[in-house]
Motif scaffolding. Sequence first.
Motif, mmCIF file in Angstrom:
data_model
loop_
_atom_site.group_PDB
_atom_site.id
_atom_site.type_symbol
_atom_site.label_atom_id
_atom_site.label_comp_id
_atom_site.label_asym_id
_atom_site.label_seq_id
_atom_site.Cartn_x
_atom_site.Cartn_y
_atom_site.Cartn_z
ATOM 1 N N GLY A 13 -21.217 14.508 -11.325
ATOM 2 C CA GLY A 13 -20.902 15.484 -10.291
ATOM 3 C C GLY A 13 -21.343 16.860 -10.724
ATOM 4 N N LYS A 14 -21.222 17.761 -9.808
ATOM 5 C CA LYS A 14 -21.612 19.137 -10.087
ATOM 6 C C LYS A 14 -20.678 19.762 -11.108
ATOM 7 N N ARG A 15 -21.151 20.824 -11.693
ATOM 8 C CA ARG A 15 -20.369 21.595 -12.646
ATOM 9 C C ARG A 15 -19.060 22.038 -11.990
ATOM 10 N N LYS A 16 -17.965 21.917 -12.742
ATOM 11 C CA LYS A 16 -16.628 22.336 -12.284
ATOM 12 C C LYS A 16 -16.103 21.493 -11.120
ATOM 13 N N SER A 17 -16.591 20.251 -10.987
ATOM 14 C CA SER A 17 -16.146 19.400 -9.875
ATOM 15 C C SER A 17 -14.933 18.539 -10.224
ATOM 16 N N GLY A 18 -14.482 18.590 -11.481
ATOM 17 C CA GLY A 18 -13.294 17.839 -11.866
ATOM 18 C C GLY A 18 -13.562 16.560 -12.635
ATOM 19 N N LYS A 19 -14.774 16.375 -13.142
ATOM 20 C CA LYS A 19 -15.108 15.155 -13.891
ATOM 21 C C LYS A 19 -14.208 14.984 -15.113
ATOM 22 N N ASP A 20 -14.070 16.035 -15.898
ATOM 23 C CA ASP A 20 -13.225 15.949 -17.096
ATOM 24 C C ASP A 20 -11.773 15.715 -16.720
ATOM 25 N N TYR A 21 -11.315 16.382 -15.697
ATOM 26 C CA TYR A 21 -9.919 16.231 -15.277
ATOM 27 C C TYR A 21 -9.631 14.776 -14.901
ATOM 28 N N ILE A 22 -10.446 14.209 -14.035
ATOM 29 C CA ILE A 22 -10.174 12.850 -13.550
ATOM 30 C C ILE A 22 -10.339 11.820 -14.664
ATOM 31 N N THR A 23 -11.329 12.003 -15.531
ATOM 32 C CA THR A 23 -11.504 11.027 -16.613
ATOM 33 C C THR A 23 -10.372 11.115 -17.626
ATOM 34 N N ASP A 24 -9.876 12.321 -17.886
ATOM 35 C CA ASP A 24 -8.722 12.453 -18.792
ATOM 36 C C ASP A 24 -7.486 11.788 -18.202
ATOM 37 N N ARG A 25 -7.248 11.974 -16.905
ATOM 38 C CA ARG A 25 -6.089 11.338 -16.253
ATOM 39 C C ARG A 25 -6.236 9.815 -16.257
ATOM 40 N N LEU A 26 -7.436 9.328 -15.978
ATOM 41 C CA LEU A 26 -7.692 7.890 -15.983
ATOM 42 C C LEU A 26 -7.457 7.306 -17.375
ATOM 43 N N LEU A 27 -7.926 7.997 -18.391
ATOM 44 C CA LEU A 27 -7.719 7.546 -19.766
ATOM 45 C C LEU A 27 -6.223 7.459 -20.089
ATOM 46 N N GLU A 28 -5.470 8.493 -19.729
ATOM 47 C CA GLU A 28 -4.017 8.468 -19.958
ATOM 48 C C GLU A 28 -3.371 7.275 -19.264
ATOM 49 N N ARG A 29 -3.767 7.039 -18.034
ATOM 50 C CA ARG A 29 -3.163 5.941 -17.248
ATOM 51 C C ARG A 29 -3.500 4.581 -17.855
ATOM 52 N N ILE A 30 -4.729 4.387 -18.262
ATOM 53 C CA ILE A 30 -5.126 3.114 -18.876
ATOM 54 C C ILE A 30 -4.345 2.898 -20.166
ATOM 55 N N HIS A 31 -4.181 3.955 -20.959
ATOM 56 C CA HIS A 31 -3.401 3.836 -22.195
ATOM 57 C C HIS A 31 -1.945 3.492 -21.890
ATOM 58 N N GLN A 32 -1.408 4.072 -20.818
ATOM 59 C CA GLN A 32 -0.035 3.743 -20.407
ATOM 60 C C GLN A 32 0.080 2.276 -20.028
ATOM 61 N N ILE A 33 -0.836 1.805 -19.226
ATOM 62 C CA ILE A 33 -0.792 0.430 -18.720
ATOM 63 C C ILE A 33 -0.954 -0.584 -19.846
ATOM 64 N N THR A 34 -1.914 -0.321 -20.726
ATOM 65 C CA THR A 34 -2.202 -1.293 -21.787
ATOM 66 C C THR A 34 -1.273 -1.156 -22.982
ATOM 67 N N GLY A 35 -0.710 0.048 -23.162
ATOM 68 C CA GLY A 35 0.105 0.297 -24.345
ATOM 69 C C GLY A 35 -0.727 0.367 -25.611
ATOM 70 N N ASP A 36 -2.028 0.521 -25.459
ATOM 71 C CA ASP A 36 -2.958 0.504 -26.584
ATOM 72 C C ASP A 36 -3.895 1.713 -26.493
ATOM 73 N N LYS A 37 -3.751 2.638 -27.419
ATOM 74 C CA LYS A 37 -4.577 3.855 -27.414
ATOM 75 C C LYS A 37 -6.052 3.561 -27.706
ATOM 76 N N ASN A 38 -6.337 2.367 -28.193
ATOM 77 C CA ASN A 38 -7.727 1.998 -28.487
ATOM 78 C C ASN A 38 -8.357 1.165 -27.378
ATOM 79 N N SER A 39 -7.654 1.011 -26.273
ATOM 80 C CA SER A 39 -8.150 0.152 -25.197
ATOM 81 C C SER A 39 -9.260 0.799 -24.379
ATOM 82 N N CYS A 40 -9.399 2.108 -24.498
ATOM 83 C CA CYS A 40 -10.336 2.821 -23.645
ATOM 84 C C CYS A 40 -10.733 4.116 -24.337
ATOM 85 N N GLU A 41 -11.933 4.557 -24.103
ATOM 86 C CA GLU A 41 -12.361 5.838 -24.657
ATOM 87 C C GLU A 41 -13.317 6.522 -23.689
ATOM 88 N N ILE A 42 -13.447 7.828 -23.862
ATOM 89 C CA ILE A 42 -14.380 8.605 -23.045
ATOM 90 C C ILE A 42 -15.583 8.953 -23.904
#
Length: 88
Positions: A13-42
């Motif tokens: 996406g364009k600069r300042k469109s929220g790519k980092d924000y959404i990927t950080d939130r997605l990463l947090e959610r995946i870690h919550q669901i799996t209970g494994d901090k190594n299950s996903c990375e950016i």
Amino acid sequence: KRCRNKVVIVFSGKRKSGKDYITDRLLERIHQITGDKNSCEIGRLSGPLKKAYAEEHNLDYVQLLSDGPYKEKYRADMIKWGELKRNN
């Protein structure tokens, strides 16, 4: 036994469109669901280029990855530098 399929999701996406924000939130959610901090990375496609630029110019690589004034200060020169590197 759990299946560990690998999935790659690309956000662009364009600069300042929220790519980092959404990927950080997605990463947090995946870690919550799996209970494994190594299950996903950016991985950031710009990471290796920013690392080389930081090393060559004695700058803070972590700050160049951030979304703040430090990165903006060097943005134009970093773009020119990257184009020169790709063309040589």
